[in-house]
Design a protein around this motif. Structure first.
Motif, PDB file in Angstrom:
ATOM      1  N   SER A  65      -3.881   6.217   5.781  1.00 38.40           N
ATOM      2  CA  SER A  65      -4.161   7.305   6.830  1.00 38.40           C
ATOM      3  C   SER A  65      -3.230   7.050   8.105  1.00 38.40           C
ATOM      4  O   SER A  65      -3.057   5.909   8.241  1.00 38.40           O
ATOM      5  CB  SER A  65      -5.847   7.401   7.301  1.00 38.40           C
ATOM      6  OG  SER A  65      -6.041   6.467   7.930  1.00 38.40           O
ATOM      7  N   GLU A  87       0.661  -1.278  -0.028  1.00 37.75           N
ATOM      8  CA  GLU A  87       0.019   0.017   0.090  1.00 37.75           C
ATOM      9  C   GLU A  87       0.857   1.413   0.069  1.00 37.75           C
ATOM     10  O   GLU A  87       1.896   1.398   0.770  1.00 37.75           O
ATOM     11  CB  GLU A  87      -0.844   0.139   1.215  1.00 37.75           C
ATOM     12  CG  GLU A  87      -1.955  -0.839   1.228  1.00 37.75           C
ATOM     13  CD  GLU A  87      -2.989  -0.968  -0.019  1.00 37.75           C
ATOM     14  OE1 GLU A  87      -3.782   0.252  -0.395  1.00 37.75           O
ATOM     15  OE2 GLU A  87      -2.945  -1.813  -0.943  1.00 37.75           O
ATOM     16  N   THR A  88       0.570   2.149  -1.009  1.00 39.55           N
ATOM     17  CA  THR A  88       1.483   3.288  -1.199  1.00 39.55           C
ATOM     18  C   THR A  88       0.992   4.541  -0.160  1.00 39.55           C
ATOM     19  O   THR A  88       1.622   5.271   0.230  1.00 39.55           O
ATOM     20  CB  THR A  88       1.517   3.849  -2.548  1.00 39.55           C
ATOM     21  OG1 THR A  88       0.250   3.903  -2.983  1.00 39.55           O
ATOM     22  CG2 THR A  88       2.198   2.685  -3.406  1.00 39.55           C
ATOM     23  N   SER A  89      -0.249   4.657   0.039  1.00 38.88           N
ATOM     24  CA  SER A  89      -0.878   5.588   1.006  1.00 38.88           C
ATOM     25  C   SER A  89      -1.946   5.028   1.889  1.00 38.88           C
ATOM     26  O   SER A  89      -2.425   4.267   1.673  1.00 38.88           O
ATOM     27  CB  SER A  89      -1.587   6.997   0.191  1.00 38.88           C
ATOM     28  OG  SER A  89      -2.701   6.367  -0.705  1.00 38.88           O
TER      29      SER A  89
END
Length: 91
Positions: free
Chosen positions: A21, A17-19
Motif C-alpha cells: 500500500s 514484496e511485490t505489492s
C-alpha cells in the motif's frame, strides 16, 4: 545481529514484496530516510504535479527529531508487519 545489520537485512528483505500500500511505502520511506540521513533538510517540492514527491517529503518531515536508532527499529518493525518476518527479534 546488531541493529544496523538487522536494518540492512530488512531493507533487502522488503524488496521481495511485490505489492504494498502507499501508506506502507511512505512509512518505510520516511523511516529509511530518517535512519540514513536524519531530519529532513530539503525544501518541500512545489508544483501541482509533484504530489508523490510532496507526500514523500511530508512523511519524512514528520519524523523530525526521531533518532537514527529509533527510525531503524520502526523500519524493522514495519518490515516485519508487512513481510511476516521476525527480524526485530534478532537485534
Amino acid at each position: 545481529m546488531g541493529l544496523e545489520d538487522a536494518f540492512n537485512f530488512a531493507a533487502e528483505r522488503v524488496k521481495e514484496e511485490t505489492s504494498m500500500s502507499n501508506e506502507n511505502q511512505l512509512a518505510l520511506y520516511s523511516n529509511f530516510k530518517q535512519a540514513k540521513f536524519g531530519d529532513c533538510n530539503t525544501q518541500r517540492p512545489g508544483g501541482l504535479l509533484a504530489m508523490k514527491d510532496k507526500a514523500k517529503w511530508d512523511a519524512w518531515n514528520e519524523k523530525k527529531g526521531v533518532s537514527k536508532e529509533q527510525a531503524m527499529r520502526d523500519y524493522i518493525a514495519k518490515v516485519d508487519a508487512i513481510c511476516g518476518t521476525n527480524i526485530a527479534s534478532t537485534v
